[in-house]
Design a protein around this motif. Structure first.
Motif, mmCIF file in Angstrom:
data_model
loop_
_atom_site.group_PDB
_atom_site.id
_atom_site.type_symbol
_atom_site.label_atom_id
_atom_site.label_comp_id
_atom_site.label_asym_id
_atom_site.label_seq_id
_atom_site.Cartn_x
_atom_site.Cartn_y
_atom_site.Cartn_z
ATOM 1 N N ALA A 51 -2.827 -0.167 -19.459
ATOM 2 C CA ALA A 51 -2.562 -0.884 -18.205
ATOM 3 C C ALA A 51 -3.359 -0.326 -17.033
ATOM 4 N N LEU A 52 -4.027 0.792 -17.231
ATOM 5 C CA LEU A 52 -4.741 1.421 -16.113
ATOM 6 C C LEU A 52 -5.847 0.531 -15.551
ATOM 7 N N ASP A 53 -6.576 -0.143 -16.439
ATOM 8 C CA ASP A 53 -7.667 -1.000 -15.975
ATOM 9 C C ASP A 53 -7.157 -2.159 -15.126
ATOM 10 N N VAL B 168 -5.946 -3.126 -8.222
ATOM 11 C CA VAL B 168 -4.826 -3.407 -7.321
ATOM 12 C C VAL B 168 -4.648 -2.251 -6.351
ATOM 13 N N CYS B 169 -4.646 -1.045 -6.877
ATOM 14 C CA CYS B 169 -4.455 0.135 -6.028
ATOM 15 C C CYS B 169 -5.603 0.273 -5.025
ATOM 16 N N GLN B 170 -6.811 0.029 -5.487
ATOM 17 C CA GLN B 170 -7.956 0.152 -4.591
ATOM 18 C C GLN B 170 -7.930 -0.916 -3.497
ATOM 19 N N ASP B 171 -7.494 -2.129 -3.846
ATOM 20 C CA ASP B 171 -7.381 -3.187 -2.838
ATOM 21 C C ASP B 171 -6.395 -2.793 -1.743
ATOM 22 N N VAL B 172 -5.268 -2.233 -2.140
ATOM 23 C CA VAL B 172 -4.272 -1.816 -1.145
ATOM 24 C C VAL B 172 -4.830 -0.682 -0.293
ATOM 25 N N ALA B 173 -5.543 0.247 -0.938
ATOM 26 C CA ALA B 173 -6.100 1.389 -0.210
ATOM 27 C C ALA B 173 -7.118 0.955 0.835
ATOM 28 N N THR B 174 -7.894 -0.088 0.528
ATOM 29 C CA THR B 174 -8.989 -0.474 1.418
ATOM 30 C C THR B 174 -8.661 -1.661 2.328
ATOM 31 N N GLN B 175 -7.732 -2.530 1.880
ATOM 32 C CA GLN B 175 -7.470 -3.755 2.638
ATOM 33 C C GLN B 175 -6.075 -3.821 3.254
ATOM 34 N N GLY B 176 -5.215 -2.863 2.910
ATOM 35 C CA GLY B 176 -3.915 -2.756 3.559
ATOM 36 C C GLY B 176 -3.035 -3.979 3.451
ATOM 37 N N VAL B 177 -2.521 -4.431 4.589
ATOM 38 C CA VAL B 177 -1.551 -5.528 4.631
ATOM 39 C C VAL B 177 -2.126 -6.803 4.037
ATOM 40 N N GLU B 178 -3.413 -7.048 4.272
ATOM 41 C CA GLU B 178 -4.049 -8.251 3.718
ATOM 42 C C GLU B 178 -3.926 -8.266 2.194
ATOM 43 N N VAL C 153 3.276 1.127 -5.319
ATOM 44 C CA VAL C 153 2.880 2.509 -5.603
ATOM 45 C C VAL C 153 1.654 2.876 -4.784
ATOM 46 N N ALA C 154 0.696 1.959 -4.722
ATOM 47 C CA ALA C 154 -0.517 2.210 -3.939
ATOM 48 C C ALA C 154 -0.200 2.340 -2.457
ATOM 49 N N ALA D 147 0.302 2.738 -12.495
ATOM 50 C CA ALA D 147 -0.100 3.006 -11.113
ATOM 51 C C ALA D 147 0.284 4.424 -10.711
ATOM 52 N N LYS D 148 1.445 4.880 -11.151
ATOM 53 C CA LYS D 148 1.850 6.261 -10.852
ATOM 54 C C LYS D 148 0.889 7.252 -11.496
ATOM 55 N N ARG D 149 0.462 6.950 -12.725
ATOM 56 C CA ARG D 149 -0.523 7.822 -13.358
ATOM 57 C C ARG D 149 -1.841 7.799 -12.574
#
Length: 441
Positions: free
Chosen positions: A31-33, A38-48, A196-197, A224-226
């Motif tokens: 599931a990591l891929d 998803v995690c990177q999108d949250v990290a870079t795009q925030g609320v959007e 998680v992100a 995501a936690k991993r």
């Protein structure tokens, strides 16, 4: 109804029961891929990103990702009085036990004259708790994570749970009500790996990063936690829930069956395993399970779990072999229904929690026994403990050596450093012995 695994002809010293007991695969790596972008999108795009992902996965975009205070109060006011009473008992009992788990906050050890090592327990500063909101709104998870964190002294606790379309984009009211009961005011309507992100990276104007993420979830939450572990601490990668029951011919079939059915109710991947030396008990339990499962509200889910490869009946020669099999399985929840249940429980080495006797079902631990219900799954009990107060504490050593104590071991430190070819380490002691007041500098 249940799969049968017959181990009676196996010799304990020659086999690895870990490979023989029922258990379904739970491949977090696969599931990591999926969760990484998803995690990177949250990290870079925030609320959007949260808006887009909430629409995609939860099919609702909350009006406010942070739950307003009035929604928490409204949920508490609307809580059924009997349910509120149950929540309050659970909170009280878990808190009583948690204070005993806390133990001494500082230990001082004088290893030699003038040489003192202290250990101080410091709570994690900020914790993010993920609470599932899918098949079952796990208000109990709020209690079992928040209470030990509060007792540990965690200064900031944030909770997140998926938004629900039927509740106007808010998490389930029971989850909000428990947060209000516990005095948790920072609550978010964000679910899945994006939650998680959000906790790991923070989202500008919405949520600051946390230091530790805890709480159960599906395989994508676990992945995501991993993915973010290292940036933040995590409690564990929780897999499907499971129960193992060690029982002899004194066990009550309807009690054993009910506990196996109750665990299967969680999820189609939940594991329910009976380990017994009694063929008669095995037959009776199998019959009763079929009847109880057929009458259950979540019958389809329960049947799928009980008929899966992760569930079944394991036949053993005797209780000695039963103990060996149970330790190899290392169940999240282990029940013991035998004549000598207390004595057998003391001999178990691998289990998340041990429920002794027919009057101590897992359901008590799930809700208000006072024990933790956040436990290692998938055999993790061989190396990990359930979530408790100490999970939220960091042990920090304070080293205080007076001059005489340092002088007494300087030559040993120098010798040790030379043996590792790190002479400058030794020199840090040599300069203190040869130039104690720094006058030669």
């Amino acid at each position: 109804m249940l799969n049968i695994v017959d181990l009676r002809d196996q010799v304990d010293a020659e086999v690895d029961y870990t490979t023989m007991v029922p258990r379904a695969p739970f491949d977090v790596s696969a599931a990591l891929d999926i969760v990484a972008p998803v995690c990177q999108d949250v990290a870079t795009q925030g609320v959007e990103a949260l808006q887009r992902l909430s629409e995609k996965f939860d099919h609702v975009v909350p009006q406010h990702f942070r739950v307003p205070a009035e929604a928490l109060h409204r949920a508490l006011e609307g809580l059924d009085p009997l349910v509120r009473q149950a929540y309050e008992i659970a909170i009280e009992r878990r808190r009583v036990v948690a204070f005993q788990e806390l133990g001494p906050q500082q230990v001082d050890v004088e290893v030699a004259t003038g040489a003192v090592i202290s250990q101080k327990m410091i709570p994690v500063n900020r914790v993010g708790l993920y609470v599932p909101g899918g098949r079952a709104p796990l208000a109990s998870s709020v209690i079992h994570n928040v209470v030990p964190a509060q007792v540990a002294g965690v200064a900031q606790i944030a909770v997140t749970s998926p938004p629900q379309a039927e509740f106007g984009g808010l998490p389930h009211p029971n989850i909000l009500a428990v947060c209000a009961l516990l005095g948790v005011e920072e609550v978010y309507a964000v679910g899945g790996s994006q939650a998680v992100a959000m906790f790991a990276y923070g989202v500008d104007g919405l949520c600051r990063p946390v230091d530790m993420i805890c709480g159960p979830g599906n395989i994508y939450v676990a992945a995501a936690k991993r993915y973010v572990q290292g940036r933040v601490g995590i409690d564990s990668e929780a897999g499907p829930t499971e129960i193992a029951i060690v029982a002899d011919d004194s066990a009550i079939p309807s009690h054993v069956a009910a506990d196996m059915v109750s665990q299967a109710e969680h999820d189609p991947m939940a594991g329910s395993v009976l380990i017994t030396d009694s063929e008669e008990l095995a037959r009776k339990v199998d019959v009763v399970i079929a009847a109880q499962a057929a009458q259950a509200r979540h019958s389809a889910r329960i049947h799928e779990a009980l008929k899966g490869e992760q569930s079944g009946i394991v036949l053993v020669r005797d209780m000695e072999q039963a103990l060996a099999v149970a330790d190899a399985y290392a169940a999240e929840h282990l029940e013991i229904h035998t004549r000598d249940a207390d004595a057998l429980a003391q001999r178990v080495t691998n289990a998340g929690a041990i429920f002794i006797g027919t009057w101590s079902p897992v359901s008590l631990g799930d809700y208000l026994a006072g024990s933790t219900h956040v436990l290692p799954t998938g055999g993790g009990a061989k190396h990990s403990s359930g979530l408790n107060v100490k999970s939220f504490l960091r042990a920090v050593h304070l080293i205080r050596y007076q001059q005489g104590a340092t002088d007494a071991v300087a030559k040993d430190v120098i010798a040790f450093a030379e043996s590792e070819d790190l002479p400058s380490h030794g020199n840090a002691l040599r300069v203190r012995v040869e130039d104690p007041d720094g006058s030669r500098a």
